[in-house]
Design a protein around this motif. Structure first.
Motif, PDB file in Angstrom:
ATOM      1  N   ILE A  53      22.559 -29.812 -37.624  1.00 57.52           N
ATOM      2  CA  ILE A  53      23.412 -30.555 -38.562  1.00 57.52           C
ATOM      3  C   ILE A  53      22.594 -31.618 -39.287  1.00 57.52           C
ATOM      4  O   ILE A  53      22.695 -31.779 -40.509  1.00 57.52           O
ATOM      5  N   ALA A  54      21.761 -32.334 -38.544  1.00 56.61           N
ATOM      6  CA  ALA A  54      20.911 -33.358 -39.158  1.00 56.61           C
ATOM      7  C   ALA A  54      19.982 -32.733 -40.189  1.00 56.61           C
ATOM      8  O   ALA A  54      19.826 -33.267 -41.300  1.00 56.61           O
ATOM      9  N   ASP A  55      19.372 -31.614 -39.848  1.00 60.99           N
ATOM     10  CA  ASP A  55      18.486 -30.924 -40.798  1.00 60.99           C
ATOM     11  C   ASP A  55      19.245 -30.486 -42.038  1.00 60.99           C
ATOM     12  O   ASP A  55      18.760 -30.637 -43.160  1.00 60.99           O
ATOM     13  N   TYR A  56      20.441 -29.955 -41.835  1.00 61.32           N
ATOM     14  CA  TYR A  56      21.222 -29.477 -42.977  1.00 61.32           C
ATOM     15  C   TYR A  56      21.486 -30.615 -43.966  1.00 61.32           C
ATOM     16  O   TYR A  56      21.344 -30.445 -45.172  1.00 61.32           O
ATOM     17  N   PHE A  57      21.884 -31.770 -43.453  1.00 61.19           N
ATOM     18  CA  PHE A  57      22.228 -32.885 -44.334  1.00 61.19           C
ATOM     19  C   PHE A  57      21.028 -33.760 -44.700  1.00 61.19           C
ATOM     20  O   PHE A  57      21.152 -34.675 -45.510  1.00 61.19           O
ATOM     21  N   GLY A  58      19.869 -33.513 -44.097  1.00 63.70           N
ATOM     22  CA  GLY A  58      18.682 -34.312 -44.412  1.00 63.70           C
ATOM     23  C   GLY A  58      18.758 -35.722 -43.874  1.00 63.70           C
ATOM     24  O   GLY A  58      18.290 -36.659 -44.518  1.00 63.70           O
ATOM     25  N   VAL A  59      19.382 -35.882 -42.713  1.00 63.98           N
ATOM     26  CA  VAL A  59      19.473 -37.194 -42.066  1.00 63.98           C
ATOM     27  C   VAL A  59      18.882 -37.078 -40.662  1.00 63.98           C
ATOM     28  O   VAL A  59      18.592 -35.983 -40.191  1.00 63.98           O
ATOM     29  N   THR A  60      18.733 -38.196 -40.000  1.00 66.57           N
ATOM     30  CA  THR A  60      18.233 -38.170 -38.632  1.00 66.57           C
ATOM     31  C   THR A  60      19.392 -37.972 -37.661  1.00 66.57           C
ATOM     32  O   THR A  60      20.553 -38.243 -37.983  1.00 66.57           O
ATOM     33  N   THR A  61      19.066 -37.532 -36.455  1.00 65.93           N
ATOM     34  CA  THR A  61      20.093 -37.438 -35.424  1.00 65.93           C
ATOM     35  C   THR A  61      20.609 -38.826 -35.083  1.00 65.93           C
ATOM     36  O   THR A  61      21.789 -38.991 -34.782  1.00 65.93           O
ATOM     37  N   ASP A  62      19.749 -39.824 -35.146  1.00 68.46           N
ATOM     38  CA  ASP A  62      20.187 -41.202 -34.904  1.00 68.46           C
ATOM     39  C   ASP A  62      21.251 -41.615 -35.917  1.00 68.46           C
ATOM     40  O   ASP A  62      22.219 -42.288 -35.574  1.00 68.46           O
ATOM     41  N   TYR A  63      21.079 -41.219 -37.165  1.00 76.30           N
ATOM     42  CA  TYR A  63      22.074 -41.542 -38.180  1.00 76.30           C
ATOM     43  C   TYR A  63      23.406 -40.857 -37.846  1.00 76.30           C
ATOM     44  O   TYR A  63      24.464 -41.483 -37.897  1.00 76.30           O
ATOM     45  N   LEU A  64      23.339 -39.578 -37.481  1.00 77.07           N
ATOM     46  CA  LEU A  64      24.565 -38.852 -37.135  1.00 77.07           C
ATOM     47  C   LEU A  64      25.291 -39.486 -35.958  1.00 77.07           C
ATOM     48  O   LEU A  64      26.518 -39.518 -35.923  1.00 77.07           O
TER      49      LEU A  64
END
Length: 99
Positions: A53-64
């Motif tokens: 999910i993080a890769d898909y949206f281009g964010v970090t797992t920490d952000y998620l």
């Protein structure tokens, strides 16, 4: 933001990409029902799915997970000149926003 905000963060990202729950599910290999469960705090993804999910949206797992407030920009496929250009654009936006 805290870990309990995962569902809210996911929903915000999904909506900001103009995706329905079904569309997001199709793109990352989940059913609409599972995306809904995540968004409503009724379930959480596995570590592997969290990374996907993080890769898909281009964010970090920490952000998620609500650990980090900042999103990231993935520049791994850019060359050095392109990265420098992106950095200059971001710096200009930051200067404009701080005026």
């Amino acid at each position: 933001m805290n870990v309990c905000d995962f569902g809210a963060v996911l929903k915000q990202l999904r909506k900001s990409h103009n995706l329905t729950q079904e569309e997001l599910g199709l793109r990352i290999g989940l059913s609409k029902a599972v995306v809904s469960k995540y968004e409503n705090g009724m379930g959480y993804p596995t570590f592997d799915m969290l990374i996907q999910i993080a890769d898909y949206f281009g964010v970090t797992t920490d952000y998620l997970l609500g650990v980090a407030k900042d999103k990231t920009i993935n520049v791994s496929s850019l060359n050095e000149t392109q990265i420098e250009t992106v950095q200059r654009v971001i710096a200009e936006f930051n200067r404009d926003n701080n005026k």
